[in-house]
Design a protein around this motif. Sequence first.
Motif, short mmCIF file in Angstrom:
data_model
loop_
_atom_site.label_atom_id
_atom_site.label_comp_id
_atom_site.label_asym_id
_atom_site.label_seq_id
_atom_site.Cartn_x
_atom_site.Cartn_y
_atom_site.Cartn_z
N UNK A 215 0.84 -1.21 0.00
CA UNK A 215 0.00 0.00 0.00
C UNK A 215 0.87 1.25 0.00
N UNK A 216 1.93 1.26 0.80
CA UNK A 216 2.84 2.40 0.81
C UNK A 216 3.46 2.63 -0.57
N UNK A 217 3.96 1.57 -1.16
CA UNK A 217 4.63 1.70 -2.46
C UNK A 217 3.64 2.15 -3.53
N UNK A 218 2.44 1.60 -3.52
CA UNK A 218 1.40 2.01 -4.48
C UNK A 218 1.03 3.48 -4.29
N UNK A 219 1.19 3.98 -3.07
CA UNK A 219 0.85 5.38 -2.76
C UNK A 219 1.98 6.34 -3.14
N UNK A 220 3.13 5.81 -3.54
CA UNK A 220 4.22 6.67 -3.97
C UNK A 220 5.38 6.80 -3.00
N UNK A 221 5.39 5.99 -1.94
CA UNK A 221 6.54 5.98 -1.04
C UNK A 221 7.76 5.59 -1.87
N UNK A 222 8.84 6.32 -1.71
CA UNK A 222 10.02 6.11 -2.55
C UNK A 222 10.96 5.03 -2.02
N UNK A 223 11.00 4.88 -0.67
CA UNK A 223 11.90 3.91 -0.05
C UNK A 223 11.25 3.39 1.21
N UNK A 224 11.24 2.06 1.38
CA UNK A 224 10.65 1.44 2.58
C UNK A 224 11.54 0.29 3.02
N UNK A 225 11.69 0.19 4.33
CA UNK A 225 12.44 -0.92 4.92
C UNK A 225 11.53 -1.72 5.83
N UNK A 226 11.46 -3.02 5.59
CA UNK A 226 10.74 -3.94 6.46
C UNK A 226 11.79 -4.74 7.22
N UNK A 227 11.96 -4.40 8.50
CA UNK A 227 12.96 -5.05 9.34
C UNK A 227 12.29 -6.21 10.06
N UNK A 228 12.85 -7.41 9.87
CA UNK A 228 12.25 -8.63 10.37
C UNK A 228 13.24 -9.37 11.28
N UNK A 229 13.29 -8.99 12.57
CA UNK A 229 14.25 -9.65 13.48
C UNK A 229 13.97 -11.15 13.66
N UNK A 230 12.72 -11.57 13.54
CA UNK A 230 12.38 -12.98 13.73
C UNK A 230 13.07 -13.87 12.70
N UNK A 231 13.20 -13.39 11.48
CA UNK A 231 13.87 -14.17 10.43
C UNK A 231 15.26 -13.61 10.12
N UNK A 232 15.71 -12.62 10.93
CA UNK A 232 17.04 -12.02 10.77
C UNK A 232 17.25 -11.51 9.34
N UNK A 233 16.23 -10.79 8.84
CA UNK A 233 16.29 -10.24 7.48
C UNK A 233 15.72 -8.84 7.44
N UNK A 234 16.05 -8.13 6.38
CA UNK A 234 15.43 -6.85 6.08
C UNK A 234 15.09 -6.85 4.60
N UNK A 235 13.90 -6.34 4.29
CA UNK A 235 13.46 -6.20 2.90
C UNK A 235 13.52 -4.72 2.55
N UNK A 236 14.16 -4.41 1.43
CA UNK A 236 14.30 -3.02 0.99
C UNK A 236 13.43 -2.83 -0.24
#
Length: 191
Positions: free
Chosen positions: A138-159
């Motif tokens: 939803x953020x990206x569809x709205x025009x957000x230019x950069x988003x980070x999803x930090x996932x400590x449970x899986x020790x990953x980050x999605x950019x």
Amino acid sequence: MVITPLTLNLNSVDLTDEQFYQLCQKNSDLKFERTAKGELIIMPPVGGESGNREAECIIDLGIWNRQTKLGYTFSSSTIFKLPNGADRSPDAAWIKKERWEALTPEERRKFPPIAPDFVIELRSATDNLENLHSKIQEYMDAGVKLAWLINPQQQQVEIYRLGKNVELRNLPTELLGEEILPGFILSLDRY
């Protein structure tokens, strides 16, 4: 015990923006979000670890912003009215100065009708990953230019970058603000 968000389907109820705002104001002990589909989400509080991680992200973003004076930083208490009708609250957000200052004082006082330029979502133990992916989309569809999803449970980050494929990194790592947040670095060595 894991507490999950409560989702109410309100798509047959015509809840205006003003009514949603008043609902949030009159129930300030609860944290609400609303999806583009009209679902009302009542978010549970996060635990100490997630709250600390969220605070650290906001502190780092805020310090960078104070030094650069390029925009405005927002906490997870801020609800943004996205163009698709959703009312979302990222864990941390940033908006370029010119875009924020173009809003009227009334728009800034209530739920700003603007998509942030940058958002951070930090997965807590209560967060469903599929729901977070939908929220980021939803953020990206709205025009957000950069988003980070930090996932400590899986020790990953999605950019997420506007118009580009998602990049997946393992923790610990350093994230760069790129051209959106020039010079901003978030070190994820404590996750």
